[in-house]
Design an enzyme around this catalytic site. Structure first.
Site, short mmCIF file in Angstrom:
data_model
loop_
_atom_site.label_atom_id
_atom_site.label_comp_id
_atom_site.label_asym_id
_atom_site.label_seq_id
_atom_site.Cartn_x
_atom_site.Cartn_y
_atom_site.Cartn_z
N TYR A 155 19.59 29.35 -49.53
CA TYR A 155 19.91 30.54 -48.77
C TYR A 155 21.14 28.91 -48.18
O TYR A 155 20.75 28.17 -47.49
CB TYR A 155 19.34 31.33 -48.59
CG TYR A 155 20.06 31.42 -46.45
CD1 TYR A 155 20.70 32.89 -46.94
CD2 TYR A 155 19.96 30.81 -45.66
CE1 TYR A 155 21.13 32.82 -46.01
CE2 TYR A 155 19.91 31.89 -44.27
CZ TYR A 155 20.59 33.10 -44.67
OH TYR A 155 21.19 33.66 -43.38
N ASP A 250 22.50 20.73 -48.66
CA ASP A 250 22.05 21.23 -47.35
C ASP A 250 20.38 21.05 -47.20
O ASP A 250 19.34 21.20 -47.32
CB ASP A 250 21.92 22.86 -47.66
CG ASP A 250 21.60 23.84 -46.53
OD1 ASP A 250 21.42 23.52 -45.48
OD2 ASP A 250 22.16 24.78 -46.61
N LYS A 282 19.18 23.08 -37.19
CA LYS A 282 18.09 23.11 -36.47
C LYS A 282 17.45 21.88 -35.34
O LYS A 282 17.29 21.55 -34.43
CB LYS A 282 16.56 24.00 -37.43
CG LYS A 282 17.24 24.63 -38.21
CD LYS A 282 16.01 25.30 -39.53
CE LYS A 282 16.22 26.47 -40.29
NZ LYS A 282 16.49 27.41 -39.56
#
Length: 445
Positions: A155, A250, A282
């Site tokens: 994702y 990613d 994050k």
């Protein structure tokens, strides 16, 4: 906690949260601002949290929980860490947003570049979705090609072109994975199975001259934690380089969480060379909306105002968010990571022992201190294997832990996180709760 059959969790179990959820559903779709928060995968009432300190969450009903979400990764130092709180307070006192360059964004960019050796330049943005969207646009602009290859189960945010699932066959043109994504938006996306080098090579053999980039989670965390098989990242680098495509790693989830330099710091440097572009989020925001993408000066030089690839953001490099991120990264010292891993191992080992004692099939997988407990008896290498688990058993396990004051991810397809603030008291509460939760998973009670 007895071994009698567990009844479903009902609103009465969390009346204040239930009341807020009922109000929220009138003005917010599903009552939540991100779908997994709705507890649809496990059932019951999502807990509305009113405060968090260290490793603890407190909900509006006054119940306290050991937090194994850590805001899905960012709270690596723990909630309301004094150094981060001081940095945010000081930055906010000088203004919330300027719409101009500021020193904090420079300092955060320098810290990121210092930590990840292949990086020469980064551009700050406000979310992981924005980072991956921008990296894909840059890859297309740099190569002059349009096709993007991604892996099933990885994702990369809710970017239209990446919010895609595989069609029939081993490697196919993608099909939209969400209503509202036109078929045309995924026509230039190809989805292949994760950890399948042969499938990737077949795609490049057929369409190599059209492919702008391969994007992959450095270590998958969004189907549960599924690390790349030995040699997989090297193969990605070799195949993309041989065909003139870029490799986008990613690290929104793994960046600065797995090591001081993220997954690259654990697995790299690579004999075949580093990825061309990285995305981060994050941890680098310390709980505030901040993310980044970066690579070599040559590739990044294609971004406006230097080059033809346009990317912009009013709140990019926000001075308060960058203060939080910088303070968090400065707190991510070399000695933090062994402590995180020791804490995570203690919890995971205890969970595995409790589940084994009840005969519950399971496997634990790792990426640094990130881990997932899959409710199946075999290792997981791809999305199909991740889906082949007993999600109902996980739901029973989750609710038993919640009732005993431990907040796990409300989905079997997520990573568990710990922080530097998880002390003996917090770990002890988790360990004590596990045997009853394992019984619930095994027997429904």
């Amino acid at each position: 906690m007895t071994s009698s059959p567990a009844s479903p969790v009902t609103p009465v179990d969390a009346p204040a949260s239930a009341a807020l959820l009922e109000r929220a559903t009138r003005v917010i779709p599903g009552g939540v601002n991100s779908p997994v928060r709705a507890f649809r995968a496990v059932g019951g009432t999502p807990r509305f949290i009113t405060s968090a300190t260290g490793p603890w969450l407190t909900d509006v009903d006054g119940r306290r929980y050991v937090d194994l979400l850590c805001s899905w990764g960012p709270m690596i130092l723990g909630h309301a860490h004094p150094d981060v709180l001081a940095a945010v307070t000081e930055a906010a006192g000088r203004g919330f947003s300027f719409g101009t360059p500021s020193e904090n964004e420079l300092l955060l960019a320098e810290e990121i570049v210092r930590r990840v050796e292949p990086l020469e330049q980064v551009r700050l943005v406000s979310s992981g979705t924005e980072a991956t969207m921008s990296a894909v646009r840059l890859a297309r602009g740099f190569t002059g090609r349009s096709v993007i290859v991604k892996f099933a189960g990885c994702y990369h945010g809710h970017v239209d072109a990446l919010l895609a699932a595989a069609g029939s066959g081993v490697a196919t043109l993608a099909l939209p994975d969400s209503a509202g994504v036109p078929r045309e938006m995924t026509m230039d996306t190809v989805v292949v199975p994760y950890n399948d080098v042969d499938a990737l090579e077949a795609v490049f053999a057929a369409r190599g001259s059209e492919i702008a980039a391969v994007i992959t989670e450095a270590a998958a965390g969004n189907m549960g934690v599924v690390p790349p098989a030995p040699g997989f990242t090297e193969a990605l680098r070799r195949i993309t380089r041989d065909h003139g495509a870029l490799l986008i790693s990613d690290e929104v989830m793994t960046g600065f969480r797995c090591s001081p330099a993220g997954w690259f710091g654990l697995e790299g440097p690579y004999a075949e060379g580093a990825p061309d572009l990285f995305t981060f989020g994050k941890v680098m925001g310390g709980g505030f909306p901040a993310a980044a993408f970066g690579g070599s000066a040559e590739i990044m030089g294609h971004l406006a105002p230097l080059g033809p690839v346009y990317q912009a953001g009013t709140l990019s490099g926000n001075p308060v968010a960058t203060a939080a991120g910088l303070a968090t990264l400065r707190g991510c010292t070399d000695d933090l990571y062994p402590r995180l891993e020791a804490t995570a191992r203690a919890i995971a080992d205890a969970a595995s022992a409790a589940l084994a004692a009840e005969g519950v099939p399971h496997t634990v997988q790792w990426a640094g201190s990130m881990f997932s407990v899959f409710f199946r008896g075999a290792p997981v290498a791809n999305y199909d294997e991740a889906r082949d688990q007993d999600t109902a058993a996980y739901g029973r396990f989750f609710h038993s832990m919640l009732e005993q004051g431990v907040h796990l991810p409300p989905s079997a397809f997520e990573a568990w996180f710990v922080s530097g603030a998880h002390d003996d008291e917090a770990v002890g509460q988790v360990v004590v709760a596990l045997p009853a939760a394992a019984r619930a998973a095994a027997h429904g009670g």
